[in-house]
Design a protein around this motif. Sequence first.
Motif, PDB file in Angstrom:
ATOM      1  N   LEU A  65       0.845  -1.196   0.000  1.00 25.10           N
ATOM      2  CA  LEU A  65       0.000   0.000   0.000  1.00 25.10           C
ATOM      3  C   LEU A  65       0.884   1.251   0.000  1.00 25.10           C
ATOM      4  N   ILE A  66       0.622   2.144  -0.949  1.00 23.84           N
ATOM      5  CA  ILE A  66       1.340   3.416  -1.050  1.00 23.84           C
ATOM      6  C   ILE A  66       0.342   4.545  -0.811  1.00 23.84           C
ATOM      7  N   VAL A  67       0.698   5.477   0.047  1.00 21.56           N
ATOM      8  CA  VAL A  67      -0.163   6.639   0.333  1.00 21.56           C
ATOM      9  C   VAL A  67       0.602   7.910  -0.007  1.00 21.56           C
ATOM     10  N   ALA A  68       0.022   8.723  -0.892  1.00 17.74           N
ATOM     11  CA  ALA A  68       0.612  10.014  -1.263  1.00 17.74           C
ATOM     12  C   ALA A  68       0.043  11.098  -0.357  1.00 17.74           C
ATOM     13  N   LEU A  69       0.937  11.868   0.255  1.00 19.31           N
ATOM     14  CA  LEU A  69       0.553  12.893   1.224  1.00 19.31           C
ATOM     15  C   LEU A  69       0.351  14.233   0.535  1.00 19.31           C
ATOM     16  N   THR A  70      -0.827  14.807   0.699  1.00 16.30           N
ATOM     17  CA  THR A  70      -1.137  16.113   0.116  1.00 16.30           C
ATOM     18  C   THR A  70      -0.857  17.215   1.129  1.00 16.30           C
ATOM     19  N   GLY A  71      -0.953  18.450   0.660  1.00 15.01           N
ATOM     20  CA  GLY A  71      -0.752  19.583   1.552  1.00 15.01           C
ATOM     21  C   GLY A  71      -1.767  19.614   2.678  1.00 15.01           C
ATOM     22  N   THR A  72      -3.029  19.307   2.377  1.00 13.66           N
ATOM     23  CA  THR A  72      -4.041  19.324   3.432  1.00 13.66           C
ATOM     24  C   THR A  72      -3.817  18.192   4.427  1.00 13.66           C
ATOM     25  N   ASP A  73      -3.301  17.042   3.961  1.00 12.86           N
ATOM     26  CA  ASP A  73      -2.943  15.974   4.902  1.00 12.86           C
ATOM     27  C   ASP A  73      -1.909  16.460   5.904  1.00 12.86           C
ATOM     28  N   LEU A  74      -0.850  17.096   5.382  1.00 14.64           N
ATOM     29  CA  LEU A  74       0.295  17.468   6.207  1.00 14.64           C
ATOM     30  C   LEU A  74       0.017  18.663   7.105  1.00 14.64           C
ATOM     31  N   TYR A  75      -0.716  19.645   6.578  1.00 14.59           N
ATOM     32  CA  TYR A  75      -0.808  20.926   7.279  1.00 14.59           C
ATOM     33  C   TYR A  75      -2.188  21.219   7.849  1.00 14.59           C
ATOM     34  N   HIS A  76      -3.118  20.292   7.659  1.00 12.96           N
ATOM     35  CA  HIS A  76      -4.461  20.493   8.227  1.00 12.96           C
ATOM     36  C   HIS A  76      -5.038  19.202   8.808  1.00 12.96           C
ATOM     37  N   HIS A  77      -5.190  18.181   7.944  1.00 13.05           N
ATOM     38  CA  HIS A  77      -5.936  17.008   8.376  1.00 13.05           C
ATOM     39  C   HIS A  77      -5.247  16.214   9.483  1.00 13.05           C
ATOM     40  N   GLN A  78      -3.926  16.161   9.517  1.00 10.27           N
ATOM     41  CA  GLN A  78      -3.286  15.378  10.578  1.00 10.27           C
ATOM     42  C   GLN A  78      -3.510  16.008  11.965  1.00 10.27           C
ATOM     43  N   TYR A  79      -3.901  17.291  11.978  1.00  9.97           N
ATOM     44  CA  TYR A  79      -4.230  17.963  13.244  1.00  9.97           C
ATOM     45  C   TYR A  79      -5.737  17.995  13.484  1.00  9.97           C
ATOM     46  N   GLU A  80      -6.507  18.208  12.421  1.00 11.17           N
ATOM     47  CA  GLU A  80      -7.963  18.284  12.549  1.00 11.17           C
ATOM     48  C   GLU A  80      -8.584  16.892  12.709  1.00 11.17           C
ATOM     49  N   TYR A  81      -8.049  15.914  11.971  1.00 11.41           N
ATOM     50  CA  TYR A  81      -8.553  14.537  12.006  1.00 11.41           C
ATOM     51  C   TYR A  81      -7.379  13.582  12.220  1.00 11.41           C
ATOM     52  N   PRO A  82      -6.746  13.649  13.373  1.00 14.77           N
ATOM     53  CA  PRO A  82      -5.495  12.904  13.569  1.00 14.77           C
ATOM     54  C   PRO A  82      -5.654  11.390  13.499  1.00 14.77           C
ATOM     55  N   ASP A  83      -6.749  10.842  13.994  1.00 18.34           N
ATOM     56  CA  ASP A  83      -6.886   9.385  14.028  1.00 18.34           C
ATOM     57  C   ASP A  83      -6.906   8.798  12.619  1.00 18.34           C
ATOM     58  N   ASP A  84      -7.768   9.340  11.759  1.00 21.76           N
ATOM     59  CA  ASP A  84      -7.876   8.808  10.399  1.00 21.76           C
ATOM     60  C   ASP A  84      -6.610   9.073   9.584  1.00 21.76           C
ATOM     61  N   THR A  85      -6.104  10.297   9.676  1.00 21.22           N
ATOM     62  CA  THR A  85      -4.934  10.643   8.860  1.00 21.22           C
ATOM     63  C   THR A  85      -3.724   9.813   9.262  1.00 21.22           C
ATOM     64  N   ARG A  86      -3.513   9.682  10.542  1.00 23.95           N
ATOM     65  CA  ARG A  86      -2.343   8.922  11.003  1.00 23.95           C
ATOM     66  C   ARG A  86      -2.545   7.421  10.831  1.00 23.95           C
ATOM     67  N   TYR A  87      -3.782   6.972  10.845  1.00 28.07           N
ATOM     68  CA  TYR A  87      -4.042   5.565  10.518  1.00 28.07           C
ATOM     69  C   TYR A  87      -3.531   5.256   9.112  1.00 28.07           C
ATOM     70  N   SER A  88      -3.893   6.112   8.159  1.00 24.50           N
ATOM     71  CA  SER A  88      -3.458   5.888   6.772  1.00 24.50           C
ATOM     72  C   SER A  88      -1.942   5.883   6.667  1.00 24.50           C
ATOM     73  N   MET A  89      -1.291   6.813   7.373  1.00 24.84           N
ATOM     74  CA  MET A  89       0.166   6.847   7.345  1.00 24.84           C
ATOM     75  C   MET A  89       0.754   5.583   7.971  1.00 24.84           C
ATOM     76  N   SER A  90       0.151   5.111   9.051  1.00 18.78           N
ATOM     77  CA  SER A  90       0.737   3.988   9.790  1.00 18.78           C
ATOM     78  C   SER A  90       0.603   2.672   9.041  1.00 18.78           C
ATOM     79  N   VAL A  91      -0.513   2.464   8.319  1.00 16.43           N
ATOM     80  CA  VAL A  91      -0.692   1.183   7.619  1.00 16.43           C
ATOM     81  C   VAL A  91      -0.062   1.183   6.236  1.00 16.43           C
TER      82      VAL A  91
END
Length: 328
Positions: A73-99
């Motif tokens: 599984l490859i996940v491409a990180l967007t600007g909103t992932d890095l600078y918004h979603h990982q703080y606003e929606y940390p569980d889902d965003t970091r789940y994707s990064m972790s798996v």
Amino acid sequence: MHLITITPAQPDSKAGNRATAERWKSLLETAGHSVEVVTEYHGEPCDAFIALHAWRSVYAIRQFRETWPGKPLIVALTGTDLYHHQYEYPDDTRYSMSVADALVGLHDLVAHDMPPGFASKLVTLYQSAEGPEALPAPQADLKKGSFGVCVIGHLRDEKDALRAAYAARLLPEESKIQVFCAGKALKDEWRHKAEREMTENPRFHWLGELDKTSTRQLMTNSQVMVISSVMEGGANVVSEACRAGLPVLASDIPGNVGLLGRDYAGYFPVGDEQALAELLCRSETDPRFLATLKKQVGKLAGRFIPEKERASLEQALHLAMQHCSQRR
């Protein structure tokens, strides 16, 4: 390999993420893979899965990981992932990064903006663009005798799309600068802002959403491009400007600095129209400064060629397969 790529952008969308998905499909097919681009995923089989957006694609990522736990599984990180979603929606965003077995970042500073512990999975990929040979010949300026400044990107909060227009209001009366903004207003609020700015600011022209050919023509006719975003994952329009030899005036955010380099001469503080106005004025009146910017983007052009982007995609696939085999 048979690959599935998921993007939230619909097939008829001109959003950057759709363009990225289709470009990656073409590059990977050139390398011998078969690629299917989808906007929904329900567990269909593939040899590897590529997701654009950690947060927006989290349901598809979860579905793939639960259905095919042993596949890469490859996940491409967007600007909103890095600078918004990982703080606003940390569980889902970091789940994707972790798996993910591999993470794709689009500029040099992504590792600094990720949660700790993920850097070993990161592949830095520079989005490519066609070279100057693909650009149309210059035409008469959209406003004769002007110094053309283009702003390319959809009108939304993250892009701070009217900052160049606000800066143009501060220019001296004798300035010939005209700002041409190409992009779709994603909300009525932004449409109203752009329309009002055109009625009040004779230097500003909103062109709406342009097709690829018209966008390239705008770049050809411009002397400078402004990218004023408050967050970027690594904008492809910067790649296009560098390949076209078009000087860039950029907000000093990680997504721009990570593409143009710390020593680039054309930065201004994000949201600061006064500083941008000074850069615009200098670009118009100081040939040596404009030549410096042009030389700097010219030196960067080789980083944004399709062959290098394809090699980075292959690197991400290799890393994902390697990491996947270690999990078994």
